[in-house]
Design an enzyme around this catalytic site. Structure first.
Site, PDB file in Angstrom:
ATOM      1  N   TYR A 229       0.871  -1.181   0.000  1.00 28.54           N
ATOM      2  CA  TYR A 229       0.000   0.000   0.000  1.00 28.54           C
ATOM      3  C   TYR A 229       0.906   1.229   0.000  1.00 28.54           C
ATOM      4  CZ  TYR A 229      -3.612  -3.367   1.544  1.00 28.54           C
ATOM      5  OH  TYR A 229      -4.474  -4.428   1.657  1.00 28.54           O
TER       6      TYR A 229
HETATM    7  C1  LIG Z   1      -7.281  -2.241  -6.809  1.00 27.61           C
HETATM    8  C2  LIG Z   1      -6.125  -2.759  -5.997  1.00 27.61           C
HETATM    9  C3  LIG Z   1      -6.335  -3.800  -5.096  1.00 27.61           C
HETATM   10  C4  LIG Z   1      -5.277  -4.291  -4.322  1.00 27.61           C
HETATM   11  N1  LIG Z   1      -5.512  -5.330  -3.451  1.00 27.61           N
HETATM   12  C5  LIG Z   1      -4.472  -5.842  -2.733  1.00 27.61           C
HETATM   13  C6  LIG Z   1      -4.660  -6.949  -1.862  1.00 27.61           C
HETATM   14  O1  LIG Z   1      -5.763  -7.492  -1.745  1.00 27.61           O
HETATM   15  N2  LIG Z   1      -3.589  -7.405  -1.162  1.00 27.61           N
HETATM   16  C7  LIG Z   1      -2.359  -6.849  -1.284  1.00 27.61           C
HETATM   17  O2  LIG Z   1      -1.417  -7.323  -0.645  1.00 27.61           O
HETATM   18  N3  LIG Z   1      -2.149  -5.804  -2.117  1.00 27.61           N
HETATM   19  C8  LIG Z   1      -3.171  -5.299  -2.845  1.00 27.61           C
HETATM   20  N4  LIG Z   1      -2.949  -4.249  -3.696  1.00 27.61           N
HETATM   21  C9  LIG Z   1      -1.605  -3.673  -3.792  1.00 27.61           C
HETATM   22  C10 LIG Z   1      -0.756  -4.428  -4.803  1.00 27.61           C
HETATM   23  O3  LIG Z   1      -0.366  -5.673  -4.246  1.00 27.61           O
HETATM   24  C11 LIG Z   1       0.516  -3.621  -5.118  1.00 27.61           C
HETATM   25  O4  LIG Z   1       0.145  -2.400  -5.701  1.00 27.61           O
HETATM   26  C12 LIG Z   1       1.449  -4.390  -6.050  1.00 27.61           C
HETATM   27  O5  LIG Z   1       2.739  -3.833  -5.981  1.00 27.61           O
HETATM   28  C13 LIG Z   1       0.978  -4.349  -7.482  1.00 27.61           C
HETATM   29  O6  LIG Z   1       1.740  -5.183  -8.311  1.00 27.61           O
HETATM   30  P1  LIG Z   1       1.671  -4.930  -9.904  1.00 27.61           P
HETATM   31  O7  LIG Z   1       2.616  -5.855 -10.568  1.00 27.61           O
HETATM   32  O8  LIG Z   1       0.264  -4.931 -10.355  1.00 27.61           O
HETATM   33  O9  LIG Z   1       2.149  -3.421  -9.965  1.00 27.61           O
HETATM   34  P2  LIG Z   1       3.298  -2.631 -10.754  1.00 27.61           P
HETATM   35  O10 LIG Z   1       2.839  -1.217 -10.680  1.00 27.61           O
HETATM   36  O11 LIG Z   1       3.535  -3.213 -12.093  1.00 27.61           O
HETATM   37  O12 LIG Z   1       4.579  -2.862  -9.854  1.00 27.61           O
HETATM   38  C14 LIG Z   1       4.661  -2.446  -8.510  1.00 27.61           C
HETATM   39  C15 LIG Z   1       6.134  -2.273  -8.112  1.00 27.61           C
HETATM   40  O13 LIG Z   1       6.851  -3.494  -8.316  1.00 27.61           O
HETATM   41  C16 LIG Z   1       7.857  -3.337  -9.329  1.00 27.61           C
HETATM   42  N5  LIG Z   1       7.796  -4.532 -10.171  1.00 27.61           N
HETATM   43  C17 LIG Z   1       6.790  -4.892 -11.004  1.00 27.61           C
HETATM   44  N6  LIG Z   1       7.072  -6.055 -11.599  1.00 27.61           N
HETATM   45  C18 LIG Z   1       8.264  -6.467 -11.128  1.00 27.61           C
HETATM   46  C19 LIG Z   1       9.077  -7.599 -11.384  1.00 27.61           C
HETATM   47  N7  LIG Z   1       8.680  -8.555 -12.249  1.00 27.61           N
HETATM   48  N8  LIG Z   1      10.263  -7.709 -10.743  1.00 27.61           N
HETATM   49  C20 LIG Z   1      10.661  -6.744  -9.869  1.00 27.61           C
HETATM   50  N9  LIG Z   1       9.940  -5.633  -9.599  1.00 27.61           N
HETATM   51  C21 LIG Z   1       8.737  -5.501 -10.219  1.00 27.61           C
HETATM   52  C22 LIG Z   1       7.497  -2.065 -10.061  1.00 27.61           C
HETATM   53  O14 LIG Z   1       8.626  -1.456 -10.645  1.00 27.61           O
HETATM   54  C23 LIG Z   1       6.872  -1.225  -8.969  1.00 27.61           C
HETATM   55  O15 LIG Z   1       7.880  -0.626  -8.197  1.00 27.61           O
HETATM   56  C24 LIG Z   1      -3.991  -3.737  -4.470  1.00 27.61           C
HETATM   57  C25 LIG Z   1      -3.784  -2.708  -5.383  1.00 27.61           C
HETATM   58  C26 LIG Z   1      -4.847  -2.210  -6.143  1.00 27.61           C
HETATM   59  C27 LIG Z   1      -4.596  -1.086  -7.108  1.00 27.61           C
END
Ligand SMILES: Cc1cc2nc3c(=O)[nH]c(=O)nc-3n(C[C@H](O)[C@H](O)[C@H](O)COP(=O)(O)OP(=O)(O)OC[C@H]3O[C@@H](n4cnc5c(N)ncnc54)[C@H](O)[C@@H]3O)c2cc1C
Ligand SMILES: *[C@@H]1O[C@H](CO)[C@@H](O)[C@H](O)[C@H]1NC(C)=O
Ligand SMILES: *[C@@H]1O[C@H](CO)[C@@H](O)[C@H](O)[C@H]1NC(C)=O
Ligand SMILES: *[C@@H]1O[C@H](CO)[C@@H](O)[C@H](O)[C@H]1NC(C)=O
Ligand SMILES: *[C@@H]1O[C@H](CO)[C@@H](O)[C@H](O)[C@H]1NC(C)=O
Ligand SMILES: *[C@@H]1O[C@H](CO)[C@@H](O)[C@H](O)[C@H]1NC(C)=O
Ligand SMILES: *[C@@H]1O[C@H](CO)[C@@H](O)[C@H](O)[C@H]1NC(C)=O
Length: 533
Positions: A470
């Site tokens: 978060y």
């Molecule tokens: C609608 C919504 C609901 C959510 N619900 C939950 C929940 O139920 N439980 C919970 O724990 N969290 C929840 N989250 C938070 C979510 O887990 C984090 O935002 C998470 O980082 C998102 O991962 P992403 O790959 O989609 O995001 P991205 O924006 O793609 O990445 C997030 C971060 O990780 C880095 N990153 C991405 N891919 C990689 C990779 N392959 N290797 C290394 N670094 C990488 C990116 O550079 C960035 O710094 C929620 C978020 C949203 C928007």
């Protein structure tokens, strides 16, 4: 895109060298684009698109496709010079190397759900490129060993779908609720969900990883430093290198489980009583029982509370447990519904059907969020004050997610995620809105900060803890404006958020960072700084 790049290369070969020797800003841009293109094409990486072609609506489409927080999708937000979509581990490795050879810094994106847009924009003035893992979304389930290899671009919905289908609905995976979250960012930050009181975080169930370091080396668990394998499982995305794939431990789920969602609205005092009691019940129910609560205020001065429950068992048992432990909820058996585990992921994600779990398109809005941990129950007066606060701003809500269960029994240093024993629940504060209106963004965010300040006396202190998934830039940011080489001062400054997210684990994260990325290639506003130079 391939043809654009090839045309550029062809044109370049026709240009007299004299023209190349007198670059203006534009030709310089295209000259470096041409070098980058030829690097990518030489590794057979064909799917990339440049910003410089601003007439290309394709670029905007590909950039905004997975932007989840529209606050970071405005014309004023810095945009990448290039977006690269690798199709294989080899292409991912070389996307890193080609970008490092260019003058662009790297942002990596899996699902694009970063609360503060860190995977696709930046507050620094450096030109940057995105490596987007959308096309790396294969999920390979092995039901006989109850494991799966998943590429980091796979969404949680894609993982849930494949695990359920391939295991004939006998296995599940403990991770978050929104189906379009990418496993790359999510598991990098821990990953909490409906099964976490029973089976831990997503990161607790990572058995192995295929990781690409800043020098393009592909490393698995046995090939990488122990501190680094520890760090990538919860130390936050974007700091270490790029996770190409995770090997996950899958967990058994009963054929039928119990689901419910109960909405109550009315006078503040009785609702505060109900939530006050929840603080005892939610974190101490059997591990098989997840019960969260979400609270908001109504304009008429009343409040509303929604209880969401998942019980890994039949509804008779769920009903009997709730009647005994939480009679105040006044639940009736008809509120409870039996269904398969995969159907509960559909409910939790607010999508329409099991097949929609694989749909990457999602509704989006503008939002700001913050988080806290609660170790001692909040007083009834404190809760009344919170709900009253919420009645002044109905665009806001708070969610209490229960800890306890196995989270109480996993060691606080086993992984970077430290919020285990002694935590009753996590609070998430959210304010969201659907359109840009003059001055409103600042107003909404200021309101949320005021509310967070009000809550300060009821939650964890010294430090006031937060959950890295978060992400909250209010906690502080790295200052890489003058370059990314990191000093002791940078490491100490980053304790502002490092201590909040990781508590006693922060220094080990710095050690891991120093080993794997001493040059700070993978950096962002809240990345872990290395202790070097
Ligand atoms: C609608 C919504 C609901 C959510 N619900 C939950 C929940 O139920 N439980 C919970 O724990 N969290 C929840 N989250 C938070 C979510 O887990 C984090 O935002 C998470 O980082 C998102 O991962 P992403 O790959 O989609 O995001 P991205 O924006 O793609 O990445 C997030 C971060 O990780 C880095 N990153 C991405 N891919 C990689 C990779 N392959 N290797 C290394 N670094 C990488 C990116 O550079 C960035 O710094 C929620 C978020 C949203 C928007
Ligand atoms: C590149 O990948 C993106 C994301 O999946 C896709 O939308 C686009 O069509 C691909 N472009 C090409 C030329 O293959
Ligand atoms: C810009 O993009 C458009 C549409 O994709 C394409 O037709 C055009 O050739 C591109 N222009 C340049 C200079 O690459
Ligand atoms: C799948 O599960 C159902 C219900 O439990 C069972 O009847 C069926 O035989 C299983 N199919 C396979 C292929 O295992
Ligand atoms: C890691 O990779 C090496 C080299 O490819 C291989 O020998 C080893 O078995 C792998 N380890 C695991 C745990 O997969
Ligand atoms: C608030 O809730 C109470 C109890 O449900 C209800 O009687 C009342 O009409 C609601 N609205 C206001 C403005 O009090
Ligand atoms: C960031 O660093 C630059 C260069 O050292 C300095 O000028 C600037 O004041 C710093 N900004 C903050 C907010 O510390």
């Amino acid at each position: 895109m391939y043809s654009i790049a090839v045309t550029f290369l062809f044109l370049l070969s026709l240009l007299p060298t004299a023209i190349q020797a007198q670059p203006n800003a534009c030709t310089q841009d295209s000259t470096s684009n041409i070098l980058l293109s030829s690097c990518l094409l030489s590794k057979n990486i064909q799917n990339f698109t440049y910003r410089s072609n601003s007439s290309s609506s394709e670029y905007i489409k590909l950039l905004t496709f997975s932007i989840q927080n529209l606050r970071y999708s405005l014309p004023s937000n810095p945009k990448p010079a290039i977006i690269i979509f690798p199709l294989s581990e080899y292409q991912l490795q070389h996307a890193i190397l080609c970008l490092r050879q260019s003058s662009l810094t790297i942002r990596v994106r899996s699902g694009g759900h970063s609360y503060e847009g860190l995977s696709y924009t930046t507050s620094y003035n450096y030109p940057f490129g995105i490596i987007d893992l959308t096309n790396l979304n294969r999920v390979q389930v092995d039901p006989s060993s109850a494991t799966a290899w998943v590429e980091a671009g796979a969404t949680l919905g894609e993982i849930y779908y494949n695990v359920a289908v391939e295991s004939n609905q006998t296995l599940g995976f403990p991770a978050g609720s929104c189906a379009t979250i990418g496993s790359g960012g999510h598991i990098s930050g821990g990953g909490y969900g409906f099964l976490s009181r029973k089976y831990g975080l997503a990161a607790d169930n990572v058995l192995d990883v295929t990781f690409i370091d800043p020098n393009g080396r592909v490393l698995n668990r046995s090939q990488m430093d122990e501190d680094v394998f520890w760090a990538v499982r919860g130390g936050g995305g974007g700091s270490w290198g790029i996770v190409y794939a995770w090997k996950l431990r899958l967990v058994p789920v009963p054929n039928q489980v119990t689901w419910f969602n109960i909405y109550k609205s009315g006078l503040i005092e009785p609702l505060a009583d109900l939530v006050h009691k929840w603080q005892d019940v939610g974190p101490s129910l059997p591990d098989e029982f997840f019960l969260s609560t979400a609270i908001s205020g109504l304009w008429d001065g009343n409040g509303s509370v929604t209880f969401t429950g998942l019980y890994l068992g039949p509804k008779e048992s769920a009903f009997s447990i709730l009647s005994k432990r939480y009679p105040e909820l006044q639940i009736s058996e008809s509120d409870l519904e039996e269904m398969s585990w995969i159907e509960t992921t559909v409910k939790a994600a607010w999508v329409n059907s099991v097949s929609d779990l694989r749909n990457r398109g999602t509704s989006k809005n503008f939002f700001k969020a913050k988080s806290d941990y609660v170790k001692t129950p909040i007083s009834k007066e404190g809760l009344i004050g919170a709900i009253k606060f919420l009645t002044k701003e109905t665009s806001a809500y708070i969610i209490f997610k229960p800890y306890g269960g196995v989270l109480e029994r996993i060691g606080g240093t086993d992984l970077p995620f430290p919020h285990r024993a002694g935590n009753l629940y996590n609070i998430q504060y959210v304010i969201d809105w659907t359109k840009v209106e003059e001055g409103m963004t600042d107003k909404y965010i200021a309101w949320l900060r005021d509310f967070y300040a009000y809550m300060g006396s009821f939650v964890s202190k010294n430090p006031r803890a937060a959950y890295v998934n978060y992400l909250d830039l209010d906690l502080g940011t790295n200052n890489w404006t003058a370059g990314t080489s990191s000093t002791v001062d940078d490491v100490n400054h980053a304790r502002l958020w490092g201590n909040a997210y990781f508590l006693w684990n922060y220094d080990r994260l710095v050690r891991a960072k120093t080993k794997i990325d001493p040059e700070n290639v993978f950096n962002n506003e809240q990345s872990i700084p290395p202790l070097s130079k």
